[in-house]
Scaffold this active site. Structure first.
Site, PDB file in Angstrom:
ATOM      1  N   ARG A  25      -6.651  -7.587  22.208  1.00  0.00           N
ATOM      2  CA  ARG A  25      -5.806  -8.608  21.601  1.00  0.00           C
ATOM      3  C   ARG A  25      -4.684  -9.101  22.498  1.00  0.00           C
ATOM      4  NH1 ARG A  25      -4.891  -6.215  15.464  1.00  0.00           N
ATOM      5  NH2 ARG A  25      -7.016  -6.587  14.768  1.00  0.00           N
ATOM      6  N   LEU A  69       0.831  -1.210   0.000  1.00  0.00           N
ATOM      7  CA  LEU A  69       0.000   0.000   0.000  1.00  0.00           C
ATOM      8  C   LEU A  69       0.862   1.255   0.000  1.00  0.00           C
ATOM      9  CD1 LEU A  69      -2.906  -0.831   2.441  1.00  0.00           C
ATOM     10  CD2 LEU A  69      -2.928  -0.735  -0.044  1.00  0.00           C
ATOM     11  N   SER A 105     -10.636 -13.692  11.449  1.00  0.00           N
ATOM     12  CA  SER A 105     -11.115 -12.400  11.931  1.00  0.00           C
ATOM     13  C   SER A 105     -11.449 -12.444  13.415  1.00  0.00           C
ATOM     14  CB  SER A 105     -12.350 -11.976  11.156  1.00  0.00           C
ATOM     15  OG  SER A 105     -12.911 -10.855  11.782  1.00  0.00           O
TER      16      SER A 105
END
Lengths: 646, 248, 215
Positions: A339, A52, A293
């Site tokens: 997380r 990117l 996910s």
């Protein structure tokens, strides 16, 4: 500890303007010198990496009229690993009218990074996030839309607003293809020269300026030199130092490590993010890990058996013999803790011997209750594609048997130190995307990696690099320049050395062993003792590598073993620096958890009085103590607080 | 499980190449196909032989780097990428034949590695929307009907692996080209260049030496991302109206 | 390819309709045959319509063949002359889903082209006259199709035509840009139905003659 590193002069970001934070980016854009369009044609820029950040920078600078040379090791720029990002991209559009703003995105990012990121950089990131979405839509990125035809948003971990734009589970792919197409458009226009299957092996520094790179043509083995007025590294993160990670097989540290060896400081190398919901390792042959996910934690319940070494079929283990440990330890957040906390808890129960699956490295993520509550169809509608992916990889049907998950490395917040202009400590060397350290502090929020990559490439670098290039074009150099000759010789010698050892162990076996050391001692939980041990082990392994590695074939061909060997050789050096960094930072923050520094509840405990700084490391030689330069972090707009998820 | 592999070995572009047989005794059914090749390569390396070269990168089915013809079928027996194919799709004692994509436009570089740069050149010919950085209006200024956005997305999921070419009896890259035409053609932002895009991309496709499409459908049947065959119809439709309108 | 193919399909349907006139008996059939020659009169001279038709058909056939050879040649180039046999593996040679019809397009097309020549020499110019020549189209048909091997040659050729149509019709819709995912199944079903109808329609007269139902 002092035997492991020395401390040098503090370092400062000289480029960030002062004044109100909302005006700093405008101020810098105004103060940065410009290059007029006619002069841009006389200036050249090398950009390494086509993810990117790299692809968007190459396209944008090409449009501006500079001569760009773009390099990637893959067979096409479209394959860069940004393509694998699933979740989405954040932007402070406030299309939901839910109280979002640039300031809130800035605030969330600084807080999520556990107060180890620069305020000025993060604020700018939040500002340009808005433009990124506009740009991508104009390029034809097919973001998810609602029936009214407007863009859909979802919410993501750690925030209370819906600001994440997405394209099903393939947001990274769609954004990268947008940037790739813009890049190919410039290739067709002649402003960008594309070099695929070319891997950067060294940086050329002449008179203190980055002036080019040495690359290997991966098909012919030819060692080429390329020169330019500035060099941009957009080569991604170094999570593969752990061997098993969610990174692509080819992702490596070589480009930034070579630049580090040439004088670029490496900042916060120990800040790695470990994602809690990955498909666990199934055997020693395992080559990589796949992310699932995080949304699965919304309805799945995480548990392990109460008994050690319980190998019964999970469906035969009665309710009272199961330990839903997250619900037990964090009653308020339960399975939805952040997380790092979820990851560490999983590691702890597995270390206790209660892990499940092959090798005992896994915990159950059980949808039996959800299926009972919502019905199988509803579960399928919500998670069908993830369940299919799981079944394809493991061969188990998660509607019947609980999924097994385990944490895995997937992002590195650390990287080369850059100033507000994204310039490293080597003049003319710019670093963008995951390869730099700039915006995420000690922990990255979900859907922020894509935002940062594109912010750097489309909007930040193209507005700051001209300040440097305004002094160009620089004196012409060629391959006969003594410093170039020396660098080329160095590269050749290293490749020849690798090919001539002809030892008894494969490159992968060394890489796997290095990864195990890093995972055990520099992974989710780090201790002084473990890190010291790791440093010793790494040094021994590195010596053994250079004595006993077996690399077949010759340089003058497509030689994938040789490619891996020189990447692993650099990982061996990086690993030591990561451990030293982790060792010196005697606090816990974000993804860096030192067992010695935790609250009574076992949460990360920062020591802001001692460690509110960026650790920028200077290379002094392999196995030599690196020099630590501290960049103090000051918070004017966000108050530093302790996180709590009870 | 025990597996016999017959693999295409070719030292370089100009080498003749041939099928070589290898035996593997300790294949685990949970290995991915590429991990099985890794195991073989480790063995070959230790024996001092040249390991088998194959392209691969993300190993999660999205980068499009991997891809080999397995037992005559692009990406093998499951409709997925080679990296997502697992050995449990095979039986103990199977003979598995592994070959590179074959097409004149995809010359073999080494063993199972082919040169797919023709795809990049097709994109260069027009597979983009000209929107220089900084020129974009607000993202919400043009609503896009959900049905169009969804169809654009379905086509945009192409990973450029080249299985369509490998599977096509004509070695045509029409499905790849059509996926991009459909993706950009379904969106309002893609309209100004729609006519010129399809003409330029199809011309480039032909120039690269890919064959013509005869609507056999093998491409869509092996496509790991399920790009539908009607994208080719969309391409034909766009091409006909572009040629009819004459505004190229 | 699609447009010329479509013209040829329309011709086949008209041709088949004409053939079925044979059940009206000799007078009706010969009358129909004569009618074709004077169609459009007096605007057109005798045989005028037929000649227009022949020119259109011939042009269509030639363009169709030219396009076919171009595609064939491109495929040979693109696969380095190996067509669908370019892989060493002998497994899955019939592809994943492809129809038998799609396999037979090229050689089937050659068979059809040869058949057309034979058919013209047989029933139009009557240079080949198994069973005896005649000025009456009806008699030519009846004479010919009383012989089993003549019927067999027509049978094989009509099967080739049927397969050619099965893939050709679907392919034409796709080439003309009219396929949509939700229509695809229907288009293929229609292609099969039309192919079967035309094949059967053409085979009814010769078999009827062979089994003595006509003549």
């Amino acid at each position: 500890m002092t035997e492991l590193y020395t401390e040098g002069a503090p370092i400062r970001d000289e480029k960030a303007p002062d004044g109100p934070i909302a005006e700093r980016w405008d101020k810098r854009r105004f103060s940065a010198r410009l290059v007029n369009p006619a002069n841009r044609r006389k200036l050249s820029i090398i950009i390494v990496g086509t993810g990117l950040a790299g692809a968007s920078a190459a396209a944008t600078l090409g449009e501006a009229g500079y001569n760009i040379k773009s390099f990637c090791y893959q067979d096409s720029p479209r394959r860069a690993h940004s393509i694998a990002a699933q979740g989405g991209i954040n932007a402070a559009k406030n299309y939901r009218n839910d109280g979002d703003s640039i300031y809130r995105l800035f605030y969330d990012t600084v807080k999520g990074g556990d107060y180890r990121a620069r305020e000025s950089n993060v604020y700018r990131l939040a500002q340009v996030s808005v433009e990124i979405i506009d740009q991508c839509v104009a390029q034809g990125v097919p973001f998810a839309r609602e029936y009214g035809g407007l863009l859909d948003n979802r919410s993501f971990g750690g925030v209370q607003v819906s600001r994440t734009f997405y394209a099903r589970g393939q947001t990274g792919q769609q954004l990268l293809l947008g940037a790739y197409q813009a890049l190919e458009r410039q290739v067709a226009a002649g402003t960008v020269e594309m070099y695929t299957r070319h891997e950067m092996l060294d940086l050329i520094v002449v008179d203190g300026r980055a002036r080019g790179i040495i690359v290997r043509d991966m098909v012919t083995g030819e060692i080429e030199t390329h020169f330019a007025d500035a060099v941009v590294l957009a080569t991604g993160g170094y999570g593969n130092v752990f061997f098993l990670s969610t990174n692509a097989m080819g992702s490596n540290v070589t480009a930034i490590w070579r630049a580090h060896r040439k004088g670029a400081f490496f900042a916060n190398p120990c800040f790695t993010q470990i994602h809690p919901t990955c498909i666990p390792v199934s055997g020693t042959y395992q080559s990589k890990l796949t992310l699932m996910s995080e949304s699965l934690r919304n309805d799945g319940r995480i548990w392990v058996p109460k008994k050690k070494g319980d190998t019964r079929d999970p469906r035969d283990i009665p309710e009272e013999e199961r330990d839903y440990y997250l619900e037990r330890m964090y009653p308020a957040f339960g399975n939805l803790v952040p997380r790092d906390i979820a990851s560490r808890a999983a590691k702890r129960v597995c270390d206790e011997g209660r892990g499940v699956g092959p090798g005992g490295l896994g915990v159950y993520l059980d949808f039996a209750d959800a299926i009972k509550r919502m019905g199988r169809d509803a579960v399928e509608a919500k998670y069908g594609n993830l369940f299919d992916m799981y079944e394809r990889i493991t061969g188990e049907n998660p509607y019947e048997v609980p999924m097994r998950i385990y944490p895995a490395v997937h992002y590195t917040m650390g990287g080369l130190w850059v100033d507000y202009d994204l310039q490293s400590t080597i003049p003319g060397l710019f670093v963008i995307g995951e390869a730099n350290f700039s915006d995420h502090g000690a922990n990255r929020l979900g859907a922020s990696a894509l935002m940062q990559g594109l912010a750097d490439g489309y909007f930040v670098l193209p507005n700051t690099i001209n300040d440097y290039l305004a002094d160009g074009p620089f004196e012409k150099i060629d391959e006969n320049h003594p410093e170039v000759k020396e660098a080329v010789e160095g590269v050749r010698a290293r490749l020849e050395k690798l090919l001539s050892i002809n030892g008894s162990r494969t490159v992968d076996s060394f890489h796997r062993e290095l990864g195990k050391i890093m995972w055990d001692y520099c992974g989710m939980e780090r201790t002084e003792e473990g890190l010291r041990k790791a440093i010793t082990l790494i040094r021994e392994l590195r010596d053994e590598f250079w004595r006993d590695v077996k690399v077949t074939g010759v340089n003058e061909e497509l030689n994938q073993t040789l490619e891996r060997a020189h990447r692993v050789a650099d990982f061996m050096e990086l690993a030591e620096l990561m451990c030293i960094d982790a060792l010196h930072r005697r606090e816990s923050c974000g993804g860096h958890f030192r067992a010695e520094s935790q609250t009574e509840d076992g949460e990360a405990l920062r020591h802001d009085d001692e460690f509110a700084y960026v650790a920028a490391w200077e290379f002094t030689g392999v196995g030599e103590p690196p020099v630590l330069h501290k960049e103090a972090l000051e918070y004017e707009y966000v108050e530093m607080k302790q996180r709590s998820y009870k | 499980m025990r597996i016999t592999l017959r693999v295409w070995r070719q030292k370089s572009r100009d080498d003749e190449g041939r099928m070589v047989t290898y035996e593997l005794d300790d294949v685990n059914e949970n290995m991915s196909f590429l991990e099985m090749l890794d195991v073989l390569n480790e063995k070959l390396t230790l024996q001092g032989e040249d390991p088998i070269a194959f392209d691969h990168d993300c190993r999660e089915g999205i980068c499009g780097a991997c891809g080999v013809v397995i037992n005559g079928v692009a990406h093998g027996p499951e409709v997925t990428t080679t990296c997502q194919l697992h050995m449990r799709s095979f039986k103990d004692g199977d003979v598995i034949e592994v070959e590179p994509w074959r097409a004149k436009a995809f010359p073999v570089i080494k063993d199972l590695v082919v040169d797919r740069s023709a795809f990049d050149r097709i994109i260069q010919a027009g597979g983009y929307i000209s929107a220089p950085t900084g020129t974009a209006p607000d993202a919400h200024s043009v609503p896009v009907p959900k049905a169009d956005a969804d169809r654009a997305f379905d086509a945009a999921t192409c990973i450029g692996c080249g299985a369509c070419v490998a599977a096509c009896p004509n070695a045509s890259a029409m499905l790849f080209t059509a996926a991009k035409i459909t993706h950009l053609g379904m969106l309002p932002q893609g309209q100004p260049e729609r006519a010129s895009r399809v003409v330029k991309m199809v011309n480039q496709h032909d120039e690269e030496g890919f064959g013509g499409c005869t609507n056999i459908g093998e491409c869509a049947a092996v496509c790991p991302k399920g790009i539908p065959l009607d994208t080719i119809s969309q391409l034909n439709n766009d091409l006909l109206s572009a040629l009819a309108s004459g505004k190229l | 390819m699609a447009i010329t193919g479509a013209i040829l399909v329309l011709f086949l349907i008209a041709h088949m309709y004409g053939n079925l006139m044979i059940f009206g008996g000799q007078e009706a059939f010969d009358e129909y045959s004569h009618h074709l020659r004077v169609l459009g009169a007096p605007m057109l001279p005798t045989n005028g319509f037929l000649w227009i038709m022949r020119v259109v058909l011939l042009a269509s056939v030639l363009i169709h063949m030219y396009a076919a050879f171009t595609l064939w040649n491109r495929a040979r180039q693109a696969t380095a002359g190996k067509g669908s046999r370019r892989y060493h593996s002998k497994k899955n040679r019939t592809g994943v889903q492809r129809t038998y019809a799609s396999f037979t397009m090229r050689w089937g097309g050659v068979v059809i082209a040869l058949f057309v020549l034979y058919h013209l020499l047989h029933l139009t110019t009557n240079h080949i006259a198994p069973g005896g020549a005649s000025d009456s189209p009806y008699e030519r048909v009846v004479n010919g199709f009383q012989i089993w091997w003549v019927v067999l040659t027509y049978f094989i050729s009509m099967l080739a035509v049927g397969f050619h149509l099965r893939h050709g019709l679907w392919s034409a819709v796709q080439t003309l840009g009219k396929n949509k995912a939700r229509r695809q199944r229907a288009i293929n079903a229609v292609a099969t139905a039309v192919a079967v109808a035309i094949t059967v329609g053409f085979l009814i007269p010769p078999f009827s003659v062979l089994f003595g139902l006509v003549g």
